[in-house]
Scaffold this motif. Structure first.
Motif, PDB file in Angstrom:
ATOM      1  N   LYS A   1       1.731   1.019   5.509  1.00 49.45           N
ATOM      2  CA  LYS A   1       1.961   0.207   4.313  1.00 49.45           C
ATOM      3  C   LYS A   1       0.952  -0.929   4.251  1.00 49.45           C
ATOM      4  O   LYS A   1       0.534  -1.463   5.263  1.00 49.45           O
ATOM      5  CB  LYS A   1       3.380  -0.345   4.321  1.00 49.45           C
ATOM      6  CG  LYS A   1       4.460   0.723   4.224  1.00 49.45           C
ATOM      7  CD  LYS A   1       5.849   0.096   4.236  1.00 49.45           C
ATOM      8  CE  LYS A   1       6.930   1.167   4.178  1.00 49.45           C
ATOM      9  NZ  LYS A   1       8.289   0.579   4.242  1.00 49.45           N
ATOM     10  N   ARG A   2       0.593  -1.294   3.039  1.00 54.33           N
ATOM     11  CA  ARG A   2      -0.402  -2.363   2.829  1.00 54.33           C
ATOM     12  C   ARG A   2       0.253  -3.617   2.298  1.00 54.33           C
ATOM     13  O   ARG A   2       1.154  -3.578   1.475  1.00 54.33           O
ATOM     14  CB  ARG A   2      -1.485  -1.897   1.859  1.00 54.33           C
ATOM     15  CG  ARG A   2      -2.592  -2.941   1.637  1.00 54.33           C
ATOM     16  CD  ARG A   2      -3.653  -2.442   0.664  1.00 54.33           C
ATOM     17  NE  ARG A   2      -3.143  -2.343  -0.695  1.00 54.33           N
ATOM     18  CZ  ARG A   2      -3.109  -3.358  -1.574  1.00 54.33           C
ATOM     19  NH1 ARG A   2      -3.553  -4.560  -1.200  1.00 54.33           N
ATOM     20  NH2 ARG A   2      -2.650  -3.176  -2.781  1.00 54.33           N
ATOM     21  N   ASN A   3      -0.255  -4.767   2.748  1.00 56.37           N
ATOM     22  CA  ASN A   3       0.132  -6.062   2.212  1.00 56.37           C
ATOM     23  C   ASN A   3      -1.126  -6.908   2.135  1.00 56.37           C
ATOM     24  O   ASN A   3      -1.584  -7.448   3.135  1.00 56.37           O
ATOM     25  CB  ASN A   3       1.184  -6.728   3.092  1.00 56.37           C
ATOM     26  CG  ASN A   3       1.602  -8.088   2.564  1.00 56.37           C
ATOM     27  OD1 ASN A   3       1.334  -8.438   1.410  1.00 56.37           O
ATOM     28  ND2 ASN A   3       2.246  -8.883   3.398  1.00 56.37           N
ATOM     29  N   GLY A   4      -1.716  -6.981   0.946  1.00 51.20           N
ATOM     30  CA  GLY A   4      -2.986  -7.670   0.810  1.00 51.20           C
ATOM     31  C   GLY A   4      -4.061  -6.921   1.572  1.00 51.20           C
ATOM     32  O   GLY A   4      -4.256  -5.723   1.372  1.00 51.20           O
ATOM     33  N   ALA A   5      -4.736  -7.611   2.494  1.00 48.63           N
ATOM     34  CA  ALA A   5      -5.772  -6.961   3.299  1.00 48.63           C
ATOM     35  C   ALA A   5      -5.210  -6.384   4.597  1.00 48.63           C
ATOM     36  O   ALA A   5      -5.955  -5.816   5.392  1.00 48.63           O
ATOM     37  CB  ALA A   5      -6.880  -7.961   3.620  1.00 48.63           C
ATOM     38  N   PHE A   6      -3.902  -6.499   4.794  1.00 49.78           N
ATOM     39  CA  PHE A   6      -3.267  -5.961   5.992  1.00 49.78           C
ATOM     40  C   PHE A   6      -2.822  -4.519   5.774  1.00 49.78           C
ATOM     41  O   PHE A   6      -2.315  -4.165   4.708  1.00 49.78           O
ATOM     42  CB  PHE A   6      -2.032  -6.778   6.377  1.00 49.78           C
ATOM     43  CG  PHE A   6      -2.344  -8.100   7.022  1.00 49.78           C
ATOM     44  CD1 PHE A   6      -2.375  -8.229   8.396  1.00 49.78           C
ATOM     45  CD2 PHE A   6      -2.599  -9.218   6.236  1.00 49.78           C
ATOM     46  CE1 PHE A   6      -2.652  -9.451   8.997  1.00 49.78           C
ATOM     47  CE2 PHE A   6      -2.866 -10.443   6.821  1.00 49.78           C
ATOM     48  CZ  PHE A   6      -2.899 -10.564   8.211  1.00 49.78           C
TER      49      PHE A   6
END
Length: 457
Positions: free
Chosen positions: A337-342
């Protein structure tokens, strides 16, 4: 002075904030920079090896002295964990130290056996060489190219990736502080579009490129039209083979190092995990628990397990590759899963042929896993790729590990260790991963004229 073309923007991937903005070098200033380098070569090539070695030694010391400062800069500009950054800078110091100590010996004239007369092979610098460097190791990548060429007597032009202009500036400043004369090393703040004319310039004698296969092919094509020597390091999809007799504790440790170092943004990262059936279940269970326990955070905080990717765009691209692979039938065991650039470290299995996970390089903390019946099938799958940069195999049988490593179609193969770089060891690839070598004895000889001199009475 002509107007600059476009800005180079330093952005913190942790929060998206702009740190600093640079203006691209104008074509007029680029022309002057090449002229200064060409002029500097005349005097630099005539400096003794010992004089050049003193400067490289100073640079090595500065990498150690500025380790904390430069690691912090990498954390801010491209999201690298402090510990990863400090490891990178230690390797830079090792590279400059190695070439300072060994360069003259490696390039010493070699006397060859001949039937008549005498023959000597001498190694002479070519002149201005141009390095096109990526963002994932903004100090190590230019260090391995620059140190070898400076000790050999060449002068260096470097185009860094546009998203790490502060690191590029800091690298150049370190060399100047070490005593590198003006023109002997030049940082070129330019974008890809502004770099084309450099390859065509007759004063530039060779080009080294590290990056994508597509971009490398364009650089090689242009250099070929100009009949110029190139070295290409174009990434890969490195196999990580786990045989049924592997030490699982060691293997999981190496897997974590090979997949999570630099948040998976390594050309030599463990990208295709190939498990033999007897140990597949245990490996996947332990790897899944390992990934589930990892926590994201600020790369400047020592307790952080993983930071952001270099840019939010890079994270979006990786997310898209994972999503398309899952839609095609792959199973996502954990993460992704992505959160911003993470991007959460993830594991893909049951990967169908033709999906992005099967045919593309996933540049980040996503492990792509295949399960095969035996050693023969593992080697066959490992070599079933257009790429051939690195690879590793895990087994407690030393001779078996050597046998499998020798069968892998790659430039660097490791047994019971994640693929990595060392100052004295050559690195490079085969097939679409490129050609030529950097580091070690082979790396210093890429951009020198290996001239044969025959003597007759």
């Amino acid at each position: 002075m002509t107007k600059s073309k476009r800005p180079l923007i330093s952005v913190n991937p942790l929060n998206g904030k702009t740190l600093k903005t640079y203006q691209e070098m104008s074509q007029e200033d680029l022309e002057k920079a090449i002229g200064r380098a060409d002029k500097a070569f005349v005097s630099w090539r005539n400096r003794s090896f010992s004089d050049r070695a003193v400067i490289l030694k100073r640079a090595s010391n500065l990498f150690e002295e500025r380790s904390e400062e430069l690691a912090r800069l990498m954390a801010l500009e491209m999201g690298k964990k402090l510990s990863d950054g400090q490891g990178e800078l230690a390797l830079c110091a090792e590279i400059f130290d190695y070439y300072a100590e060994e360069g003259e010996k490696i390039l010493a004239p070699q006397h060859l056996s001949t039937r008549e007369g005498e023959s000597t092979l001498v190694f002479q610098p070519l002149g201005v060489v141009y390095g096109i460097q990526p963002w994932n190791f903004p100090f190590y990548q230019p260090a391995r190219f620059t140190a070898a060429n400076l000790i050999a007597g060449n002068v260096v032009l470097t185009k860094h990736a546009s998203n790490v202009p502060q690191c590029a500036e800091a690298f150049a400043q370190l060399l100047f502080d070490a005593g590198v004369p003006e023109g002997v090393y030049t940082n070129l703040p330019i974008t890809s579009g502004g770099a084309a004319s450099i390859i065509d310039d007759d004063r530039v004698k060779g080009i080294s490129f590290t990056g994508s296969n597509a971009a490398g092919a364009m650089v090689a094509e242009q250099a070929g039209r100009n009949v110029k020597k190139t070295v290409m390091e174009l990434g890969g999809v490195d196999p990580f083979i786990v045989l049924e007799d592997a030490d699982m504790d060691l293997t999981i440790q190496r897997f974590a190092e090979g997949k999570l170092g630099n948040c998976g943004q390594i050309c030599l990262a463990a990208k295709r995990i190939i498990l033999t059936e007897p140990i597949a279940e245990e490996f996947l269970d332990r790897a899944t628990k390992l990934f589930q326990a990892l926590k994201p955070g600020d790369p400047l905080v020592e307790s952080t397990d993983y930071g952001p990717l270099c840019t939010e765009k890079a994270a979006e691209q990786l997310e898209d590759q994972v999503s398309k692979s899952v839609k095609a039938g792959a199973q996502l065991l954990v993460g992704g899963k992505r959160n911003g650039a993470f991007i959460e470290p993830g594991i893909l299995t049951e990967i169908p042929a033709g999906s992005p996970a099967a045919v593309e390089e996933l540049f980040g903390p996503i492990a792509c896993v295949w399960v095969v019946p035996d050693e023969e099938a593992a080697v066959k799958l490992a070599n079933d790729s257009p790429f051939g940069l690195g690879g590793s195999v895990y087994t407690q049988d030393h001779e078996r590990g050597r046998r499998v490593a020798e069968q892998l179609e790659c430039g660097t193969a490791f047994v019971n260790h994640a693929a990595s770089s060392y100052a004295s060891m050559p690195m490079g690839g085969v097939k679409k991963s490129g050609y030529g070598r950097e580091l070690g004895e082979l790396g210093i000889k890429e951009f020198v004229n290996q001239k044969l001199i025959r003597y007759f009475n």
